[in-house]
Structures are given as C-alpha cells and as structure tokens.
Design an enzyme around this catalytic site. Structure first.
Site, mmCIF file in Angstrom:
data_model
loop_
_atom_site.group_PDB
_atom_site.id
_atom_site.type_symbol
_atom_site.label_atom_id
_atom_site.label_comp_id
_atom_site.label_asym_id
_atom_site.label_seq_id
_atom_site.Cartn_x
_atom_site.Cartn_y
_atom_site.Cartn_z
ATOM 1 N N SER B 322 7.019 -12.473 1.327
ATOM 2 C CA SER B 322 6.996 -11.009 1.398
ATOM 3 C C SER B 322 5.677 -10.461 0.869
ATOM 4 C CB SER B 322 8.172 -10.451 0.586
ATOM 5 O OG SER B 322 8.026 -9.055 0.432
ATOM 6 N N TRP B 325 3.071 -11.136 3.415
ATOM 7 C CA TRP B 325 3.191 -10.213 4.547
ATOM 8 C C TRP B 325 2.325 -8.991 4.344
ATOM 9 C CZ3 TRP B 325 4.776 -5.114 4.698
ATOM 10 C CH2 TRP B 325 5.084 -4.577 5.956
ATOM 11 N N HIS B 326 2.205 -8.583 3.073
ATOM 12 C CA HIS B 326 1.463 -7.361 2.772
ATOM 13 C C HIS B 326 -0.028 -7.498 3.017
ATOM 14 C CE1 HIS B 326 5.194 -6.086 0.873
ATOM 15 N NE2 HIS B 326 4.716 -4.865 0.917
ATOM 16 N N GLY B 327 -0.543 -8.677 2.892
ATOM 17 C CA GLY B 327 -1.966 -8.794 3.152
ATOM 18 C C GLY B 327 -2.522 -10.156 2.856
ATOM 19 N N PHE B 478 -1.467 -2.892 6.464
ATOM 20 C CA PHE B 478 -0.603 -4.052 6.603
ATOM 21 C C PHE B 478 -0.129 -4.185 8.062
ATOM 22 C CE2 PHE B 478 -1.359 -4.061 2.384
ATOM 23 C CZ PHE B 478 -0.636 -3.200 1.594
#
Lengths: 341, 478
Positions: B322, B325-327, B478
């Site tokens: 997770s 996923w953000h960066g 994102f």
C-alpha cells in the site's frame, strides 16, 4: 429540477457579485477604452496592453513617428528629453511593456510597419535579464501581449484577466478599495500604490511618488530601502549567450523594418543594478546585424551602475541616468561604451 | 483540470445541463455522453494518455466477457493473469521503472559494483494508480463469480473513466458503481443539493485548510535543520491537515459531483483523526484503497484466520505494498511498513476491532480516555506522515530525530498560527459535531432555512477571503 436550478441560482449569488463587479470596476482596464490609463488605477496594469491601446486611441490625432521600445526600465528615459535630440516636428511615443522581450518589440514594429506608421526614430532599450526571451505567452496576465500585435484571440486575452481577478482573494481587495478608497494592510502585495503615472499623450512612465520622496528626503528614501539594494559582488558577471535561432530571426526582421523605413535607430543596453554584462558573443551578433555605430552598451560595472542612488530600487535606473545616456548617444559621434572594470 | 479551477467551473454546469436536459431520455446515449466527457476531462490533463486508459479498458472488457463465458478454471486463471499483467504492467512501467533502475544501481554500488543503466524520462499518467485498480476490481470480481460481466463496452468504459473519481478516487468497486449505469437515473433534488453541499465542504477543506497548511508545511520541511523541535512538530501537524484537507476535500468534491449526476459513490474518509487506535484509523482513512487491499490482497493471503506469524506477514505485506502504491520512493514504503507495524500488535491481541462505533456517540465531548486515545493515535500518524512527506529516508530520519530533541520546549519559530490554526480548529469542530454524518456540511436537518443559508455563505466567504495559493492535489502524483 426547476427547484434545484432556483436553489443553485441563490447559492451562487456571491459569484454573481464577483462577476458583475469585474465588469463594473474593470480593474485591469482591459474592457473599456480610457483616455488616461493612470487615472484611478490602483493595480499594476499590463503595460503592453496600455501602451498599444494608448497608441491605437491617440495615433490618429498625434501621428507618432518616433518610438521608445523596452521594458519598464524605459521609466529612466524622459520623452521630453529625447525630443531635444530628434528632428523638429518628431512625435515620440513610449511603446514599452513590462518584461519586454525581442519578441514583443518585433511584434510592435511589425504592426507599425504593416499599418504604414512612419518609423523615423527608434531607441530600443535592451535589458540583459529579459530582452532575449521569445516566449509568446506567459502564465502571468501582466506579460500578455495585446492581441492586435500577435493575432491572438481577444476572448482568450480577456479571459486571462478575468481568471487573474478571481484568484486568491484578489477581487475582494479590489472591490474593497473601489468602494472605500482606503489603503488597508491586507491589500499590500495585491494592489499597487506606488504612484506610477503615464503621460496621456506620449505614454511616458513616471514614478512621481518616488521622485518626490527622493527630492524631499533622499537619505531617508534609500535608508528605508537598504534591504532592497542587495550587496553586489564586484566580480563582473557575464550573462550566458542568449541569442539563438529564434532571437536571430526576430532581430533580422527588426533590422529589415528599420531598413525599409529608413529609421534612425539606437540600441541601448541598460545599465542594470546587477552589473552583469551582456555576453560579448551576443554583442557581436547585435553589431553584425545593426552596425557597431548603433549599439551603446552600458551594462556591467560603470559610473551608472556603481552608485545605488542612480536607481529607484534594484531594478530601475532614474531618469537622470537616462538623460545622461541620451546625451551620450546623441552628442557623441563615437560608439559610447563606458569602460567596464 | 483541477476541481478548484475556472475550467472545471465552466465544464461542470455545461456537462450537467447536457446530461439532464439533452441526454436524459436515452440511457445508452447518456452513458456514452459520460464516456465522452470523462475522456475529455482526462485528455485535458494530457491527451497522450487517453490511448492508455482506452486500451486497458478495452482489454479488461474483453477479459471480463471471456472469464464470464467460461467455466474452465485454467482458462479463467490465464485470463485474470493477463488482466493483472496489462494493468500492473502499465502501472509498473510508468510509475516504477526508474525507481527500480535507480535502486538496482544503488544496491550494487554498496558492493562497489558500478552499473550503468539509463533511466527514462517517463511522465506518470494522471490517475493511473486509481483507474487500474478500479478496472482490476472488475475482472477480479467476475473471476470470483461476484459479478456478471457487462456486455456493454460503453457502460464499462463509463465505469472506469467516470470523471468525478477518475484521477484521484475513490477507487470504486464494479459491484457498486457499474450497476448504476444499467438503470436510468432520475434527478433527485435532495441528492443533488447535498452533493452541492459536499462539494462546498470539499472546496473549503482543499482551498482554505490544505492550501494554507501546505505553505507552512513546505517551509518547515524545507528548513527543518534550522528550526526547533516544536516547529517540526507543527510542521508535521500542518502536513497532516494538508494531506487530509487535500485528499478528503478532493473525495468530497468527487462524491458531491457524482451525486449531481444521480450516482452514489463510496465514501473515502470517515473523520480519521478522531480514531482511537490505528486499526480504526485505517477503517476511516482512504477507505476505498484500504478495503481494496483488504479484499484483494489481505484476505487471499489468509487474512487474520491463520497462524500468528502469517497474520504478521499478511499485515506487513499489505501495508508495504500500500505504501509502495503511493509512490516510487523508499519513504512511502517506510510509511506503509510503519503503519503495518502499528497494526500488528492490535491484530495479534485481537484489539483491531475494538472501536467499531462512532467515538462519543450521543455525547458532545469525548471522555478523557477516548481523548487520550485520539491524541496518541494522532501522534502515531504524525510520526508516520514524516516519512510520507520527506524527500528521502535520510531526510525523514533527520527530521524525526530533531522532533525528539530538546528544542521541543522552545517556542516554535515559524509561527504562522493565525494563517492556518483557526481553520484547522474550525475543520475539527465542524467535523466533530458532524461525525455521525457523511460529510461536514450535511445540514439538511437544520429546519430553519436562513440558518442553512448563513452557513453556506459563511463557508463561501471564508473560501473567498482565506483561500491559499492554489496547490496541486497531492494524490494526483499517485
């Protein structure tokens, strides 16, 4: 659905107030024609628009034939002084713009040429930091070019100003000042109270408030602004070469307009507070296009740039310097290059 | 185009009028209209990436149909793997290629081996992290027999590209949003009005709270080495409200906009800063993403119905992924991992489902115990946000180190309190009072109409007078 639309109409009342106020106040003076753009103005106006519109409004009456081009540093030149060096019956006009670039000047000269305006005498003020830009459109409404010069769309031009008006609480300060004419602290940074005036005939810019302050108490004037006059390194910095294919094309076109109009022209490189010299490569290109006798380079470290009291602040030189420059370029038969350290 | 932009202010009413007055009679045309305007909205960012969203939508539409048509397990598996490969492949390339190359080179350089590999000048398509996950939820749910494949490519493309939630969520589930495209939408006055209120509240959170907090947070994070610990704590608080105002504000605008068109999309934030523990925080923060990971990663791994070691493993995997996923930065991975570590003891002790109710429900003021829990949970999130906000891990650790130094007892030097703290307090007060409601301006229950209008105009005037300098929505990156 009808109820919702009625509800939305009431919900958006604050928005109508903003929109209507824009059309009533016309804060940027782009919606309507004005005889004198400096009267009642409390915002920094788009000088390109004001200069061009003043020309369009007044040329049929005055028939201008001599032009001063450049950035806001043209405030350092008095048209009344320039007239002394021009042939009798010359009608000069300050066709300046904020952050004026070679692109802007080429567009103006192109416009004058195409509309068969006589271009008998020209001074182009070259500022090393902005002159060689060729960007046509900017984000900032202050630097937009008048659509009549660029062939751009009036609607998009107007939209840029409307959007600027809507930004970040700008309009609330405008409406407040327009209603009450009281300068409140929260307006600083948004509205312009510097007391800038423009001659309604020749469009010459004056910093009357600053001139009066200096005349009254110059010591205090400069003491208050000590932080603005940053310390210079005395090293003799040089701008990197900035003339590329785009600039070359524009400069050549400018020269061809001068040739076809038999213009007496002078290119003056500004004495800037930053004391940075225009790159010698760029100077030699200018010389090759315009001729050595027409280039006057006052950039770098010299008697004009040494003394901070020759400037209003760290960007604009005072008109006493402009007068000396005019003396120098018109009365001297030699190319006037002040020796640089 | 940003939600708080002039262009969107022109776009929305035009689309609204056409949607309800021109296309309302024909459902298929109305859905096609949504596809067209959504692609226009997306193309406004960068028209070059339209081909990407159209291609991945087409692939998933075809895959969905084929999974739905066959009972052959192997064939279904192959098809779902293709869907994963296409969606995650695009996401991986555009978002993570340079990160992996740089990390690879750095890892080898630790051993004195100097590799030469080129990173590419890749532009990240806006919203790719959101719409790929949204599209994946469709094929996964068909694979799991939770959803029937749609035969209408228009309906499917409308579901993937629906403009209110296209670029920054909420990440909708096909089971919720797609069926709403199958039936005619009737204009609902109360839904539309509440949608407008939610948009207004979202604009307040974004323009007044987030954009003003951003200025302070940016200054403090850029100058942390010269500021005392007290200022650094303020910086973390400002960032906490910047990201909350920004992201939840965007979600409110997205949800409110969808309601104008007769759609109900999922809630994304449920007042997370009133959480009493981190498990509750993650039930209230970015709900669409955390439930996506729960349903499609955590549960398939075994969830919490397994051994203790596997529970720890599952939690850490979910939160690390997770974060990732953000960066493409180790700071996001560290942020995710830290949040996972926060949750592990709660899960192991079976305290992760302790606070399922609304805090201090039917009471105006929380009890001392709840207040303490809220503060402690907030402090834990602040520490994690430092990683999220920092440019790199070194920056994050230095910042954190300085946060816990003696300078904690010095007055904060960068005191722009008046510029932002009052708005943070207003936000907290309103959301505390409204914590049982869907959003802060859900005030249709106030029967006295002038009072409601006074509230609307107060919010509008606050936005006008105190709006900060426009900042891009954080989650757009994102």
């Amino acid at each position: 659905m009808r109820s919702f639309l009625k509800w939305i109409l009431i919900f958006l009342i604050p928005l109508y107030i903003v929109i209507i106020s824009y059309f009533i106040i016309d804060p940027f003076k782009v919606l309507y024609r004005y005889d004198d753009y400096s009267v009642g103005s409390f915002l920094q106006l788009n000088r390109d628009f004001v200069s061009t519109q003043t020309f369009l409004n007044k040329n049929s009456k005055y028939h201008y034939d001599s032009f001063l081009f450049g950035s806001s540093r043209t405030v350092g030149f008095r048209i009344s002084t320039w007239m002394k060096f021009l042939p009798k019956n010359s009608i000069p006009f300050s066709f300046d713009a904020s952050n004026e670039s070679v692109y802007g000047i080429e567009r103006k000269l192109n416009f004058l040429n195409e509309t068969k305006v006589p271009i008998n005498n020209v001074i182009i003020l070259i500022c090393g930091d902005v002159f060689f830009n060729t960007v046509k459109e900017g984000e900032n409404y202050l630097y937009e070019k008048h659509p009549i010069l660029t062939g751009g769309r009036q609607f998009l031009f107007q939209l840029k100003f409307f959007k600027a008006f809507l930004k970040k609480g700008f309009f609330i300060r405008v409406i407040d000042y327009d209603l009450f004419s009281v300068h409140r602290k929260y307006m600083d940074g948004y509205l312009d109270f510097r007391g800038i005036n423009f001659d309604s005939i020749n469009n010459n810019m004056y910093l009357n408030q600053a001139d009066d302050e200096i005349k009254e108490d110059s010591i205090n004037y400069y003491l208050k602004r000590q932080s603005i006059f940053y310390k210079r390194s005395n090293v003799g910095n040089i701008y990197p070469p900035k003339i590329g294919p785009d600039q070359l094309r524009l400069l050549n076109h400018i020269k061809s307009i001068f040739d076809s109009n038999f213009t007496d022209f002078k290119l003056v490189v500004s004495p800037l507070y930053n004391q940075t010299i225009i790159n010698p490569k760029d100077i030699s290109i200018l010389v090759s296009i315009f001729g050595q006798e027409n280039i006057y380079n006052f950039s770098g470290i010299n008697k004009f740039t040494d003394d901070p009291s020759n400037f209003y602040e760290s960007s604009h030189f005072r008109y006493k310097i402009g007068n000396q420059i005019l003396d120098s370029i018109y009365l001297s038969h030699k190319r006037s290059v002040i020796s640089n350290k | 185009m940003l939600f708080n932009s002039f262009e969107f202010a022109l776009f929305l009413p035009v689309v609204f009028c056409l949607y309800w007055f021109v296309f309302q009679k024909n459902l298929r045309l109305q859905n096609l209209f949504i596809v067209v305007v959504s692609y226009f909205f997306y193309g406004w960012w960068d028209w070059r990436f339209l081909s990407l969203i159209i291609f991945s939508s087409t692939v998933d539409y075809i895959i969905g149909l084929n999974i739905g048509k066959t009972y052959n397990k192997q064939k279904r598996r192959i098809l779902i793997i293709i869907s994963f490969a296409v969606n995650l492949g695009f996401l991986g390339f555009f978002k993570y290629y340079n990160f992996f190359v740089d990390s690879f080179i750095s890892a080898f350089s630790l051993f004195g081996v100097h590799l030469s590999a080129r990173t590419l000048n890749i532009i990240l398509p806006v919203g790719i992290s959101f719409y790929t996950f949204q599209s994946l939820s469709y094929t996964i749910d068909i694979y799991r027999n939770k959803l029937k494949a749609t035969r209408s490519i228009i309906d499917f493309c409308a579901f993937v590209s629906f403009f209110p939630q296209l670029v920054a969520g909420p990440i909708e589930r096909a089971t919720n949003l797609l069926p709403q495209f199958y039936k005619k939408r009737e204009f609902d006055l109360e839904l539309a009005k509440d949608g407008m209120r939610q948009i207004l509240w979202g604009l307040f959170k974004k323009i007044v709270v987030a954009d003003n907090a951003a200025i302070q947070a940016n200054y403090i994070f850029s100058n942390y080495s010269t500021l005392p610990a007290s200022s650094l704590w303020m910086g973390a608080v400002y960032f906490a409200f910047q990201i909350y105002g920004d992201f939840s504000g965007y979600s409110d605008i997205a949800i409110g906009t969808a309601r104008l068109f007769g759609f109900n999309i999922m809630r994304n934030f449920a007042y997370p800063y009133f959480s009493r523990d981190m498990a509750e925080f993650w039930r209230r923060w970015h709900i669409s993403l955390s439930t996506w990971f729960r349903d499609y990663v955590y549960f398939p791994l075994g969830g919490s119905r397994t051994t203790q070691w596997k529970i720890i493993r599952n939690i850490l995997i979910v939160f690390t992924v997770s974060g990732f996923w953000h960066g493409a930065n180790w700071t996001f991975i560290a942020w995710g991992l830290l949040n996972g570590l926060y949750l592990v003891p709660l899960a192991l002790g079976k305290w992760n489902r302790k606070h399922l109710d609304i805090v201090a429900e039917n009471r105006l003021i929380p009890g001392a115990g709840d207040l303490l829990k809220i503060l402690l949970t907030f402090i834990l999130t602040l520490i994690a946000w430092v990683f999220f906000r920092s440019d790199n891990l070194t920056h994050a650790f230095e910042y954190l180190g300085r946060m816990f130094s003696a300078g904690l007892f010095i007055m904060p030097r960068h005191t722009a309190f008046l510029k932002i703290v009052p708005f943070i307090l207003i936000l907290l007060l309103v959301e505390w009072v409204q914590r049982t409601k869907q959003h802060g301006l859900e005030i249709s229950g106030i029967s006295y109409r002038p009072m409601r209008w006074a509230v609307y105009y107060s919010v509008i005037i606050t936005i006008i007078l105190f709006g900060g300098t426009q900042q891009t929505f954080i989650y757009f990156q994102f």
